[in-house]
Design an enzyme around this catalytic site. Structure first.
Site, PDB file in Angstrom:
ATOM      1  N   ALA A  96      29.884  98.786   9.736  1.00  0.00           N
ATOM      2  CA  ALA A  96      30.937  99.154  10.704  1.00  0.00           C
ATOM      3  C   ALA A  96      30.513 100.293  11.629  1.00  0.00           C
ATOM      4  O   ALA A  96      31.275 100.676  12.511  1.00  0.00           O
ATOM      5  CB  ALA A  96      32.215  99.533   9.953  1.00  0.00           C
ATOM      6  N   ARG A 138      25.018 104.911   7.676  1.00  0.00           N
ATOM      7  CA  ARG A 138      25.228 106.146   8.447  1.00  0.00           C
ATOM      8  C   ARG A 138      26.694 106.579   8.364  1.00  0.00           C
ATOM      9  O   ARG A 138      27.498 106.302   9.263  1.00  0.00           O
ATOM     10  CB  ARG A 138      24.795 105.919   9.906  1.00  0.00           C
ATOM     11  CG  ARG A 138      23.273 105.747  10.055  1.00  0.00           C
ATOM     12  CD  ARG A 138      22.886 105.278  11.432  1.00  0.00           C
ATOM     13  NE  ARG A 138      23.401 103.950  11.733  1.00  0.00           N
ATOM     14  CZ  ARG A 138      23.311 103.351  12.926  1.00  0.00           C
ATOM     15  NH1 ARG A 138      22.724 103.975  13.927  1.00  0.00           N
ATOM     16  NH2 ARG A 138      23.799 102.140  13.098  1.00  0.00           N
ATOM     17  N   ASN A 142      29.364  91.673   7.809  1.00  0.00           N
ATOM     18  CA  ASN A 142      28.745  91.814   9.127  1.00  0.00           C
ATOM     19  C   ASN A 142      27.376  92.496   9.080  1.00  0.00           C
ATOM     20  O   ASN A 142      26.522  92.215   9.919  1.00  0.00           O
ATOM     21  CB  ASN A 142      29.719  92.613  10.009  1.00  0.00           C
ATOM     22  CG  ASN A 142      29.066  93.156  11.251  1.00  0.00           C
ATOM     23  OD1 ASN A 142      28.783  92.411  12.194  1.00  0.00           O
ATOM     24  ND2 ASN A 142      28.781  94.459  11.269  1.00  0.00           N
ATOM     25  N   TYR A 148      14.236  85.544  10.540  1.00  0.00           N
ATOM     26  CA  TYR A 148      15.613  85.884  10.915  1.00  0.00           C
ATOM     27  C   TYR A 148      16.449  84.598  10.986  1.00  0.00           C
ATOM     28  O   TYR A 148      17.563  84.542  10.451  1.00  0.00           O
ATOM     29  CB  TYR A 148      15.658  86.627  12.259  1.00  0.00           C
ATOM     30  CG  TYR A 148      17.092  86.931  12.674  1.00  0.00           C
ATOM     31  CD1 TYR A 148      17.843  87.881  11.981  1.00  0.00           C
ATOM     32  CD2 TYR A 148      17.693  86.233  13.728  1.00  0.00           C
ATOM     33  CE1 TYR A 148      19.171  88.135  12.336  1.00  0.00           C
ATOM     34  CE2 TYR A 148      19.018  86.494  14.083  1.00  0.00           C
ATOM     35  CZ  TYR A 148      19.748  87.438  13.385  1.00  0.00           C
ATOM     36  OH  TYR A 148      21.068  87.684  13.717  1.00  0.00           O
ATOM     37  N   PRO A 200      27.589  84.030  16.891  1.00  0.00           N
ATOM     38  CA  PRO A 200      27.343  84.344  18.309  1.00  0.00           C
ATOM     39  C   PRO A 200      25.890  84.111  18.710  1.00  0.00           C
ATOM     40  O   PRO A 200      24.998  84.053  17.875  1.00  0.00           O
ATOM     41  CB  PRO A 200      27.659  85.845  18.402  1.00  0.00           C
ATOM     42  CG  PRO A 200      28.153  86.272  17.051  1.00  0.00           C
ATOM     43  CD  PRO A 200      27.668  85.260  16.079  1.00  0.00           C
ATOM     44  N   GLU A 259      22.969  97.577  19.181  1.00  0.00           N
ATOM     45  CA  GLU A 259      21.727  98.232  18.709  1.00  0.00           C
ATOM     46  C   GLU A 259      20.762  97.204  18.124  1.00  0.00           C
ATOM     47  O   GLU A 259      19.613  97.528  17.811  1.00  0.00           O
ATOM     48  CB  GLU A 259      22.057  99.255  17.612  1.00  0.00           C
ATOM     49  CG  GLU A 259      22.745 100.495  18.109  1.00  0.00           C
ATOM     50  CD  GLU A 259      23.125 101.447  16.967  1.00  0.00           C
ATOM     51  OE1 GLU A 259      22.746 101.205  15.802  1.00  0.00           O
ATOM     52  OE2 GLU A 259      23.823 102.432  17.252  1.00  0.00           O
ATOM     53  N   PHE A 260      21.246  95.985  17.939  1.00  0.00           N
ATOM     54  CA  PHE A 260      20.486  94.920  17.273  1.00  0.00           C
ATOM     55  C   PHE A 260      19.057  94.784  17.806  1.00  0.00           C
ATOM     56  O   PHE A 260      18.098  94.708  17.040  1.00  0.00           O
ATOM     57  CB  PHE A 260      21.267  93.614  17.464  1.00  0.00           C
ATOM     58  CG  PHE A 260      20.640  92.394  16.875  1.00  0.00           C
ATOM     59  CD1 PHE A 260      20.825  92.069  15.537  1.00  0.00           C
ATOM     60  CD2 PHE A 260      19.879  91.542  17.658  1.00  0.00           C
ATOM     61  CE1 PHE A 260      20.256  90.921  15.001  1.00  0.00           C
ATOM     62  CE2 PHE A 260      19.308  90.401  17.139  1.00  0.00           C
ATOM     63  CZ  PHE A 260      19.495  90.085  15.798  1.00  0.00           C
TER      64      PHE A 260
HETATM   65  P1  NDP Z   1      23.968  96.459  15.152  1.00  0.00           P
HETATM   66  O1  NDP Z   1      22.544  96.845  14.903  1.00  0.00           O
HETATM   67  O2  NDP Z   1      24.664  97.056  16.308  1.00  0.00           O
HETATM   68  O3  NDP Z   1      24.824  96.761  13.840  1.00  0.00           O
HETATM   69  C1  NDP Z   1      24.360  96.391  12.567  1.00  0.00           C
HETATM   70  C2  NDP Z   1      25.195  97.092  11.523  1.00  0.00           C
HETATM   71  O4  NDP Z   1      24.709  96.708  10.231  1.00  0.00           O
HETATM   72  C3  NDP Z   1      25.101  98.597  11.614  1.00  0.00           C
HETATM   73  O5  NDP Z   1      26.383  99.128  11.466  1.00  0.00           O
HETATM   74  C4  NDP Z   1      24.234  98.981  10.435  1.00  0.00           C
HETATM   75  O6  NDP Z   1      24.668 100.241   9.937  1.00  0.00           O
HETATM   76  C5  NDP Z   1      24.563  97.876   9.437  1.00  0.00           C
HETATM   77  N1  NDP Z   1      23.518  97.683   8.444  1.00  0.00           N
HETATM   78  C6  NDP Z   1      22.240  97.285   8.637  1.00  0.00           C
HETATM   79  N2  NDP Z   1      21.590  97.274   7.468  1.00  0.00           N
HETATM   80  C7  NDP Z   1      22.488  97.658   6.514  1.00  0.00           C
HETATM   81  C8  NDP Z   1      22.417  97.845   5.121  1.00  0.00           C
HETATM   82  N3  NDP Z   1      21.284  97.644   4.433  1.00  0.00           N
HETATM   83  N4  NDP Z   1      23.527  98.238   4.458  1.00  0.00           N
HETATM   84  C9  NDP Z   1      24.665  98.466   5.128  1.00  0.00           C
HETATM   85  N5  NDP Z   1      24.808  98.312   6.458  1.00  0.00           N
HETATM   86  C10 NDP Z   1      23.714  97.921   7.132  1.00  0.00           C
HETATM   87  O7  NDP Z   1      23.965  94.879  15.205  1.00  0.00           O
HETATM   88  P2  NDP Z   1      25.111  93.824  15.620  1.00  0.00           P
HETATM   89  O8  NDP Z   1      26.436  94.424  15.625  1.00  0.00           O
HETATM   90  O9  NDP Z   1      24.626  93.132  16.843  1.00  0.00           O
HETATM   91  O10 NDP Z   1      24.958  92.780  14.426  1.00  0.00           O
HETATM   92  C11 NDP Z   1      25.933  92.602  13.414  1.00  0.00           C
HETATM   93  C12 NDP Z   1      25.689  91.276  12.730  1.00  0.00           C
HETATM   94  O11 NDP Z   1      25.759  90.226  13.677  1.00  0.00           O
HETATM   95  C13 NDP Z   1      24.336  91.114  12.068  1.00  0.00           C
HETATM   96  O12 NDP Z   1      24.520  90.371  10.889  1.00  0.00           O
HETATM   97  C14 NDP Z   1      23.513  90.313  13.068  1.00  0.00           C
HETATM   98  O13 NDP Z   1      22.502  89.584  12.441  1.00  0.00           O
HETATM   99  C15 NDP Z   1      24.588  89.422  13.639  1.00  0.00           C
HETATM  100  N6  NDP Z   1      24.357  88.879  14.975  1.00  0.00           N
HETATM  101  C16 NDP Z   1      23.965  89.684  16.027  1.00  0.00           C
HETATM  102  C17 NDP Z   1      23.805  89.133  17.295  1.00  0.00           C
HETATM  103  C18 NDP Z   1      23.354  89.937  18.470  1.00  0.00           C
HETATM  104  O14 NDP Z   1      22.842  89.341  19.439  1.00  0.00           O
HETATM  105  N7  NDP Z   1      23.540  91.244  18.511  1.00  0.00           N
HETATM  106  C19 NDP Z   1      24.087  87.713  17.522  1.00  0.00           C
HETATM  107  C20 NDP Z   1      24.478  86.968  16.355  1.00  0.00           C
HETATM  108  C21 NDP Z   1      24.627  87.556  15.142  1.00  0.00           C
HETATM  109  P3  NDP Z   1      23.747 101.402   9.325  1.00  0.00           P
HETATM  110  O15 NDP Z   1      22.440 101.364  10.048  1.00  0.00           O
HETATM  111  O16 NDP Z   1      24.548 102.638   9.578  1.00  0.00           O
HETATM  112  O17 NDP Z   1      23.638 101.061   7.873  1.00  0.00           O
HETATM  113  C1  8X3 Z   2      21.105  87.184  17.116  1.00  0.00           C
HETATM  114  C2  8X3 Z   2      20.993  86.225  18.228  1.00  0.00           C
HETATM  115  O1  8X3 Z   2      19.264  85.030  19.667  1.00  0.00           O
HETATM  116  O2  8X3 Z   2      19.086  87.432  19.465  1.00  0.00           O
HETATM  117  O3  8X3 Z   2      21.571  86.551  15.976  1.00  0.00           O
HETATM  118  O4  8X3 Z   2      18.510  86.022  17.605  1.00  0.00           O
HETATM  119  S1  8X3 Z   2      19.383  86.176  18.754  1.00  0.00           S
END
Ligand code: NDP
Ligand code: 8X3
Length: 285
Positions: free
Chosen positions: A40, A65, A117, A183, A213, A219-220
């Site tokens: 979150a 965090r 998530n 991935y 999505p 930050e992804f």
């Molecule tokens: P962000 O990097 O913005 O957020 C990821 C979140 O996951 C952060 O809050 C991070 O928090 C948390 N996280 C990562 N590793 C851990 C861990 N080991 N334990 C607990 N928390 C963890 O990414 P998104 O919001 O973009 O992604 C969220 C989800 O959506 C992911 O599952 C991603 O694979 C998926 N997704 C993303 C897409 C994109 O294009 N962005 C598209 C499709 C799916 P912290 O580092 O504080 O632990």
């Molecule tokens: C994340 C979407 O296309 O960046 O799940 O891998 S992509």
């Protein structure tokens, strides 16, 4: 015009306003519902927390965090959350996950909605040149972390006869792209786990949804490229990506359907994306 077998008028005739009221009433209220969101502290998790806050939910937030979660607490209460409880959790640590869920204060223990998530991608290289440490991190977080959370939370939902598990999948789980084998495999696993969980929950009132999505700017990408901001920005060059709020909207919609409706999968992409391999990049000057 008469159509054979159909009544001449709808069985019920509503005025437009009344129909709107009925539609609104069909939405499940989230007021006071306990919603646990993993990851979150950023991106979708953060946006989802604000979306549920606006509906008056009680928010259980976790990530590694903790300081970022703490900073969100006051704005979330201001946005309408009934209460917020944040805690540090690494979803890769199965023992910590079990202990965190088992140790929740009584008023937080009955989780209504679990948003699985937390997740990440590491690297974008050929499989045979990858760093295996990246595989471990992705598999341990995206697959085993999701499993650990599910195993810890769902028995309570089954026992209470109510609940909703919302998993974050991806278009990457539907179609594999170059340099992303692991991935994509984790998101294909998420798809299979969501489908399997739904089957295993037959006969209970617990719902399962996968939100899948395409490209969303969070930050992804920075995490994927190990902090290389230039490479991260280039990933979205010439594209209008989705926003975290777009994804939070889909999650909220799935969560607010009437109790007898199970939304299985929502696939959403920007208008510039057809699937995980076909992206239209507008010319950049
Ligand atoms: P962000 O990097 O913005 O957020 C990821 C979140 O996951 C952060 O809050 C991070 O928090 C948390 N996280 C990562 N590793 C851990 C861990 N080991 N334990 C607990 N928390 C963890 O990414 P998104 O919001 O973009 O992604 C969220 C989800 O959506 C992911 O599952 C991603 O694979 C998926 N997704 C993303 C897409 C994109 O294009 N962005 C598209 C499709 C799916 P912290 O580092 O504080 O632990
Ligand atoms: C994340 C979407 O296309 O960046 O799940 O891998 S992509």
């Amino acid at each position: 015009m008469a159509v054979e077998g159909r009544p001449a008028r709808p069985l019920r005739v509503w005025g437009a306003n009344w129909a709107a009221v009925v539609y609104k009433r069909r939405m499940r209220s989230l007021q006071g519902k306990v919603v646990l969101i993993t990851g979150a502290s950023s991106g979708f998790g953060r946006a989802t927390a604000f979306a549920f806050a606006a509906e008056g939910a009680r928010l259980l937030l976790c990530a590694r965090r903790l300081e970022l979660l703490r900073e969100m607490e006051a704005p979330l209460l201001e946005a309408g959350a009934e209460a917020v409880l944040s805690f540090r959790l690494d979803v890769r640590d199965r023992a910590a996950v079990s202990a965190a869920i088992a140790g929740l204060p009584e008023e937080w223990a009955a989780i209504d909605i679990l948003v699985n998530n937390a997740g990440l991608s590491r690297g974008l290289t050929k499989l045979y040149e990858d760093d295996p440490k990246d595989w471990d991190e992705m598999i341990d977080t995206n697959v085993k972390g999701l499993l650990a959370m599910t195993r810890a939370v769902v028995p309570g939902m089954v026992a209470r006869g109510a609940g909703h598990v919302i998993n974050l999948g991806s278009t990457a789980g539907h179609l594999t792209y170059a340099n992303g084998a692991v991935y994509c495999a984790t998101k294909a696993a998420e798809k299979a786990i969501s489908e399997g969980l739904k089957i295993d929950l037959m006969g209970t009132a617990v719902r399962v949804t996968s939100i899948d999505p395409g490209m969303v700017e969070t930050e992804f990408s920075q995490v994927r490229f190990h902090g290389d901001e230039e490479r991260a920005a280039k990933f979205y060059e010439g594209v209008t990506p989705l926003t975290p709020e777009d994804v939070a909207d889909a999650i909220l919609w799935a969560a607010t359907r009437p109790a007898h409706v199970n939304i299985h999968t929502i696939v959403l992409t920007t208008i510039d994306q057809a699937n995980s391999t076909v992206v239209h990049r507008r010319s950049v000057s």
